[in-house]
Scaffold this motif. Structure first.
Motif, PDB file in Angstrom:
ATOM      1  N   UNK A 130      -4.411  21.541  23.549  1.00 36.91           N
ATOM      2  CA  UNK A 130      -3.227  21.271  24.350  1.00 36.91           C
ATOM      3  C   UNK A 130      -3.331  19.923  25.051  1.00 36.91           C
ATOM      4  N   UNK A 131      -4.517  19.593  25.544  1.00 33.46           N
ATOM      5  CA  UNK A 131      -4.714  18.286  26.178  1.00 33.46           C
ATOM      6  C   UNK A 131      -4.474  17.164  25.174  1.00 33.46           C
ATOM      7  N   UNK A 132      -4.912  17.370  23.931  1.00 35.95           N
ATOM      8  CA  UNK A 132      -4.655  16.366  22.891  1.00 35.95           C
ATOM      9  C   UNK A 132      -3.159  16.237  22.624  1.00 35.95           C
ATOM     10  N   UNK A 133      -2.483  17.387  22.529  1.00 32.56           N
ATOM     11  CA  UNK A 133      -1.046  17.366  22.274  1.00 32.56           C
ATOM     12  C   UNK A 133      -0.302  16.685  23.418  1.00 32.56           C
ATOM     13  N   UNK A 178      -4.536  28.315  29.651  1.00 37.24           N
ATOM     14  CA  UNK A 178      -5.299  27.080  29.463  1.00 37.24           C
ATOM     15  C   UNK A 178      -5.630  26.456  30.816  1.00 37.24           C
ATOM     16  N   UNK A 179      -6.638  25.605  30.795  1.00 38.57           N
ATOM     17  CA  UNK A 179      -7.017  24.839  31.978  1.00 38.57           C
ATOM     18  C   UNK A 179      -6.454  23.421  31.850  1.00 38.57           C
ATOM     19  N   UNK A 180      -5.858  22.922  32.911  1.00 41.21           N
ATOM     20  CA  UNK A 180      -5.319  21.572  32.894  1.00 41.21           C
ATOM     21  C   UNK A 180      -6.433  20.569  33.180  1.00 41.21           C
ATOM     22  N   UNK A 194       1.366  21.533  19.692  1.00 36.50           N
ATOM     23  CA  UNK A 194       2.257  20.396  19.889  1.00 36.50           C
ATOM     24  C   UNK A 194       3.597  20.873  20.434  1.00 36.50           C
ATOM     25  N   UNK A 195       4.106  21.975  19.870  1.00 37.29           N
ATOM     26  CA  UNK A 195       5.395  22.500  20.294  1.00 37.29           C
ATOM     27  C   UNK A 195       5.360  22.980  21.743  1.00 37.29           C
ATOM     28  N   UNK A 196       4.204  23.503  22.173  1.00 33.65           N
ATOM     29  CA  UNK A 196       4.084  24.030  23.527  1.00 33.65           C
ATOM     30  C   UNK A 196       3.622  22.982  24.530  1.00 33.65           C
ATOM     31  N   UNK A 197       3.427  21.759  24.072  1.00 34.44           N
ATOM     32  CA  UNK A 197       2.964  20.698  24.953  1.00 34.44           C
ATOM     33  C   UNK A 197       4.078  20.269  25.907  1.00 34.44           C
ATOM     34  N   UNK A 198       3.762  20.231  27.203  1.00 32.03           N
ATOM     35  CA  UNK A 198       4.739  19.802  28.195  1.00 32.03           C
ATOM     36  C   UNK A 198       5.144  18.349  27.959  1.00 32.03           C
ATOM     37  N   UNK A 206      -9.910  30.143  25.706  1.00 31.60           N
ATOM     38  CA  UNK A 206      -9.276  29.177  26.606  1.00 31.60           C
ATOM     39  C   UNK A 206      -9.766  27.762  26.353  1.00 31.60           C
ATOM     40  N   UNK A 207     -11.063  27.583  26.129  1.00 31.77           N
ATOM     41  CA  UNK A 207     -11.608  26.234  25.957  1.00 31.77           C
ATOM     42  C   UNK A 207     -11.002  25.552  24.740  1.00 31.77           C
ATOM     43  N   UNK A 208     -10.895  26.285  23.651  1.00 33.04           N
ATOM     44  CA  UNK A 208     -10.350  25.736  22.400  1.00 33.04           C
ATOM     45  C   UNK A 208      -8.866  25.423  22.569  1.00 33.04           C
ATOM     46  N   UNK A 209      -8.136  26.332  23.188  1.00 31.58           N
ATOM     47  CA  UNK A 209      -6.701  26.119  23.401  1.00 31.58           C
ATOM     48  C   UNK A 209      -6.458  24.962  24.364  1.00 31.58           C
ATOM     49  N   UNK A 210      -7.279  24.895  25.422  1.00 29.21           N
ATOM     50  CA  UNK A 210      -7.112  23.822  26.400  1.00 29.21           C
ATOM     51  C   UNK A 210      -7.354  22.458  25.756  1.00 29.21           C
ATOM     52  N   UNK A 211      -8.389  22.362  24.922  1.00 31.54           N
ATOM     53  CA  UNK A 211      -8.712  21.102  24.254  1.00 31.54           C
ATOM     54  C   UNK A 211      -7.554  20.636  23.382  1.00 31.54           C
TER      55      UNK A 211
END
Length: 330
Positions: free
Chosen positions: A248-251, A100-102, A276-280, A241-246
């Motif tokens: 993850x940013x929400x989470x 993912x992209x931060x 959500x589980x993988x969200x830092x 990546x774009x979908x996962x990054x989006x």
């Protein structure tokens, strides 16, 4: 044009189903099998399991199942031993996920990459992240699907199954709207010279051609961004990546699962929970709860005071990440 593309996509999907079904039929003919019992299906998929990973087996199962129902009136979803076997093939298997992209990486690319070379990539990145878009959704976006209302863009992602578009908004953050408008202004005019209304056209040296961008080129947007930023493992930044990054940013922002599902158009809670589980940020909150006994949830309290009753001293202890808004009424 879109109807034609959907027709091609449906024909391709139907072809894949028929190929999977015919492969199963050929195997049965070679084994002199005439009755498609549960043991027969178990033997077939056991043999395939030697050469294919779990996700491929499930895909083949889904296609064969659909065709058997249509052509032979046999529902293999009622074969418990077969289902149990397929589940066991997935034990210990971890599917490779796109990196993912931060947010900082996204901002750095948008602010530093040269528009003359990367403008189309920037717009694809903005819409892909803002809307948790799949590659094919970006490919099929048209100029009619996006409404510029001045302070934001309202984007409607068509859904060929439900006919109800998924809507997301791009707000005026940084220069995102400026980049979109700049790219849109470079489309060949008048539109009559372009045989379609697809948003994304091939872009080079500051100019757009009339040729629409294909799925492969659109899917490489994350890897192009990663390459420019000199991130490791560029090949791991796939079209997903774009979908996962989006998501993850929400989470990371603390958004609940229901909102993530609605935003990305997922029906499965399990999929959304994975982000959500993988969200830092989520892991940090859990760590605070376990190790410190506190949470990082926000508490808001509004206090109105006058000049005559401003407290002489205010003491707060054990506070972190606290914001105070003091309204003084004169």
């Amino acid at each position: 044009m879109r109807r034609g593309q959907n027709s091609i996509s449906q024909d391709l999907s139907r072809s894949l189903y028929d190929i999977a079904y015919n492969r199963f039929k050929k195997w049965c003919a070679e084994k002199n099998v005439q009755v498609y019992s549960e043991n027969v299906l178990l033997a077939y998929f056991s043999e395939n399991a030697k050469n294919y990973k779990s996700s491929t087996l499930w895909a083949q199962y889904s296609m064969v199942k659909s065709c058997l129902i249509i052509y032979d009136n046999i529902d293999i979803s009622k074969f418990p031993k077969l289902i149990a076997f397929l589940k066991r093939t997935g034990d210990g298997y971890q599917a490779k996920k796109s990196k993912i992209l931060t947010k900082s990486e996204i901002d750095r690319f948008l602010s530093s990459a040269d528009d003359k070379e990367f403008l189309m990539i920037k717009v694809g990145l903005i819409l892909g992240i803002a809307g948790a878009c799949r590659t094919d959704e970006l490919v099929n976006l048209t100029v009619d699907d996006i409404e510029d209302v001045g302070s934001s863009l309202i984007v409607k992602v068509p859904n060929t199954k439900t006919k109800i578009p998924r809507i997301f908004v791009v707000t005026d953050v940084g220069n995102m709207l400026e980049l979109f408008r700049k790219y849109l202004s470079l489309r060949p005019r008048p539109f009559a010279h372009v045989k379609h209304k697809r948003l994304f056209l091939y872009y080079k040296a500051g100019k757009c051609s009339s040729q629409p961008v294909g799925k492969n080129t659109m899917g490489k947007i994350p890897s192009v961004v990663a390459s420019y930023l000199k991130l490791p493992d560029v090949a791991c930044y796939t079209g997903h990546c774009l979908r996962r990054s989006s998501a993850t940013l929400l989470a990371d922002a603390g958004v609940d699962i229901t909102t993530i599902k609605r935003h990305a158009g997922w029906k499965s809670t399990t999929v959304a929970e994975g982000y959500v589980e993988n969200s830092i940020e989520n892991k940090t909150k859990i760590a605070n709860q376990v190790l410190v006994g506190t949470t990082t949830s926000a508490i808001t309290k509004t206090v109105n005071v006058s000049e005559s009753n401003i407290p002489s001293n205010i003491n707060f202890e054990n506070c972190t990440n606290v914001t105070f808004n003091l309204n003084v009424n004169k």
